[in-house]
Design an enzyme around this catalytic site. Structure first.
Site, mmCIF file in Angstrom:
data_model
loop_
_atom_site.group_PDB
_atom_site.id
_atom_site.type_symbol
_atom_site.label_atom_id
_atom_site.label_comp_id
_atom_site.label_asym_id
_atom_site.label_seq_id
_atom_site.Cartn_x
_atom_site.Cartn_y
_atom_site.Cartn_z
ATOM 1 N N SER A 1 0.848 -1.184 0.000
ATOM 2 C CA SER A 1 0.000 0.000 0.000
ATOM 3 C C SER A 1 0.883 1.233 0.000
ATOM 4 C CB SER A 1 -0.882 0.007 1.237
ATOM 5 O OG SER A 1 -0.078 0.197 2.391
ATOM 6 N N LYS A 2 0.249 2.360 -0.126
ATOM 7 C CA LYS A 2 1.022 3.596 -0.259
ATOM 8 C C LYS A 2 1.963 3.847 0.912
ATOM 9 C CE LYS A 2 -2.253 5.773 -3.357
ATOM 10 N NZ LYS A 2 -3.408 4.853 -3.203
ATOM 11 N N ARG A 3 1.595 3.341 2.079
ATOM 12 C CA ARG A 3 2.457 3.611 3.224
ATOM 13 C C ARG A 3 3.785 2.855 3.139
ATOM 14 N NH1 ARG A 3 -0.224 2.949 8.449
ATOM 15 N NH2 ARG A 3 1.916 2.526 9.032
ATOM 16 N N SER A 4 3.827 1.804 2.347
ATOM 17 C CA SER A 4 5.086 1.062 2.263
ATOM 18 C C SER A 4 5.907 1.425 1.025
ATOM 19 C CB SER A 4 4.801 -0.440 2.299
ATOM 20 O OG SER A 4 3.746 -0.787 1.440
ATOM 21 N N GLY A 5 5.472 2.427 0.283
ATOM 22 C CA GLY A 5 6.242 2.828 -0.888
ATOM 23 C C GLY A 5 5.328 3.140 -2.055
#
Length: 488
Positions: free
Chosen positions: A252-256
């Site tokens: 997801s966006k939080r991981s890249g």
RNA sequence: GGCCCCAUCGUCUAGUCAGGCCUAGGACACCAGGUUUUCAUCCUGGCGACGGGGGUUCAAAUCCCCCUGGGGUCACCA
């Protein structure tokens, strides 16, 4: 052409996620290898979140990757339309039938009441689920309330028993029906929900195989039961392992970066993106990491897909990108890198066109030094700086200053350079320069470190005589001149 | 928490379905050397895994069970 039909059914609610790209790639390859048909259907069931921009981005992104669909909203096909919102017609009829046969029932519960029930269940640490209030309403009462204009949703009536799905990736998976909620097929406003439309549309489009992310595994029994309620044979399913972030959670966006567009913007070559995506949950032979898309298609089989989730390794992705760049032809690489050069304000498109030879030599020198197209401008920036204002990197300057005789060496090298015949090749000049250094009893770094700093301001990089050639002798001389002051 | 899925180097994976060919192979990353005017490339080498415990078997990374760990999912979202 066989009657094998696969599809990708993205919902146009955001950017083009890499997971979608991989799913599309696997479906496409499966169909392509077996002479089947690949369908693209836009699942814009959620009216509030779906946008036409997102749909266009998805079509464009997948097309860019080289994934071509045989049927879709833009190309049409025998089962048009391929946009969910335009297919609403048939759903009402199906729901009516399911209602009549008792496979579905009207639920008059208000969203508010449902929310309350859920809250109570959560507090009691129970699994939130529908409490069945309307499940056993008599057909007469149900009809009467509906006729009276009371709003209702339609739920699927999960029968007793258990369902085993034969997953092509995972094998048999069994779900007890008592664990499955009576899910909503149609909302109070009459609009159908995902689990319902996906089945009715896959049926209408004669889809034979459904390959999708593992997050859909738990939906499968619901859908299988629906197929059965309609007296239809479900397609074959195959659930792909999830692509995981560094945190081992669903990417997801939080991981890249998760959007295809991010990688394109960062200058990852298409071949590298496709290659890398293929490696997420699948391997060619365990030895070969680099292969083209044709090889993938030729060798792909759903049975060889890995079951465990795959952590997205950006380092390997970059390496694949760098490797792809190194294997490219210079004209092709120059073409890929040109837009980045323009964007950086270093050259205009017409500059590049009119100095194509020069530009290609500039590119050639960086081929094995860049991992992404986007790194190119930063690496050649000094070529576009004024001769008296080259930016010196600390490391380059420190390296130059290590040599006490730097100014003297630079001065005599400049004299030597002036005396060289015009048009001498960089290779010949390099050879002559080395001899010159040796004749004077110097070590190479004594000349090359100050010279590199003077010319490019960088501590490392391409051959210096290539730099002189690219810069032109006058410019090179001017830079040496300035350096004699700046490095004093 | 319920249900479901999964489990080989730090990471991607080969090997698992058809147990011996596995003192577990490849790649990325990392480390060390070599080549090079530098950087990079390239070459050589190194580090490094079958989660644990029980079985079954002459033989288990491969089959079975339990445990542990990780993940997914529990919407009138998709």
């Amino acid at each position: 052409m066989t009657d094998l039909r696969v599809r990708i059914a993205p919902s146009p609610t955001g950017t083009v996620h890499l997971g979608l790209c991989r799913t599309a790639l696997f479906n496409w390859a499966y169909a392509k290898k077996r002479g089947g048909t690949f369908v693209l259907r836009v699942e814009d069931t959620d009216k509030t979140r779906s946008t036409r921009e997102s749909e266009e981005a998805i079509l464009e992104g997948l097309r860019w990757l080289g994934v071509n669909w045989d049927e879709g909203p833009d190309v049409g096909g025998p089962y048009a339309p391929y946009r969910q919102s335009e297919r609403a017609g048939g759903h009402g009829v199906l729901i009516e039938e399911l209602l009549r046969s008792g496979s579905a029932y009207r639920c008059f519960c208000t969203p508010e009441r449902l929310a309350e029930v859920r809250e109570v269940q959560e507090k009691a640490k129970e699994t939130p689920r529908y409490d069945g209030t309307c499940r056993d309403l008599s057909p007469e009462e149900s009809q009467r309330r509906a006729d009276a204009g009371e709003p209702f949703a339609v739920r699927f009536r999960i029968p007793d028993g258990a369902t085993t799905i034969h997953d092509l990736v995972r094998g048999d998976v069994t779900f007890e029906h008592k664990e499955i909620d009576d899910w909503i097929m149609a909302r109070r406003d009459g609009s159908p929900t995902y689990n319902f439309v996906v089945v009715s549309d896959d049926l209408a489009m004669k889809i034979t195989h459904v390959f999708r992310g593992e997050e859909h595994l738990v939906n499968t029994p619901k859908q299988t039961l629906l197929y059965q309620a309609m007296g239809q044979e479900p397609p074959r399913f195959g659930h792909l392992p999830l692509m995981l972030g560094k945190d081992r959670k669903k990417l997801s966006k939080r991981s890249g970066d998760t959007a295809l567009g991010d990688y394109i913007a960062n200058g990852y070559p298409k071949e590298a993106i496709v290659n890398f995506l293929c490696l997420q949950g699948w391997a060619l032979d365990g030895e070969t990491e680099v292969f083209d898309v044709d090889t993938f298609v030729e060798n792909f089989d759903i049975e060889n897909v890995q079951k465990a989730g795959a952590v997205f390794d950006i380092d390997k992705f970059r390496w694949l990108s760098a490797d792809t760049i190194r294997r490219m032809g210079i004209p092709e690489l120059a073409q890929e890198v040109a837009p980045f050069t323009v964007k950086a304000g270093q050259m205009s498109e017409s500059d590049i066109a009119s100095r194509q030879d020069w530009f290609q030599r500039l590119v050639a020198g960086e081929q094995e030094r860049i991992e992404l197209f986007s790194e190119f401008p930063g690496r050649v920036a000094s070529f576009f700086e004024a001769d008296d204002a080259v930016t010196y990197a600390d490391k380059a300057e420190a390296g130059a200053r290590k040599h006490d005789a730097r100014i003297e060496i630079l001065r005599s090298f400049a004299e030597w350079l002036k005396g060289r015949e015009a048009g001498e090749s960089p290779e010949d000049m390099a050879g002559a320069a080395k001899a010159w250094v040796k004749d004077r009893g110097l070590k190479f770094p004594a000349l090359f470190q100050p010279l590199r700093c003077a010319l490019t301001g960088m501590a490392g990089g391409r051959d210096l005589f290539d730099c002189i050639d690219l810069l032109g002798r006058d410019s090179a001389l001017a830079r040496i001149e300035t350096a004699m002051t700046r490095l004093a």
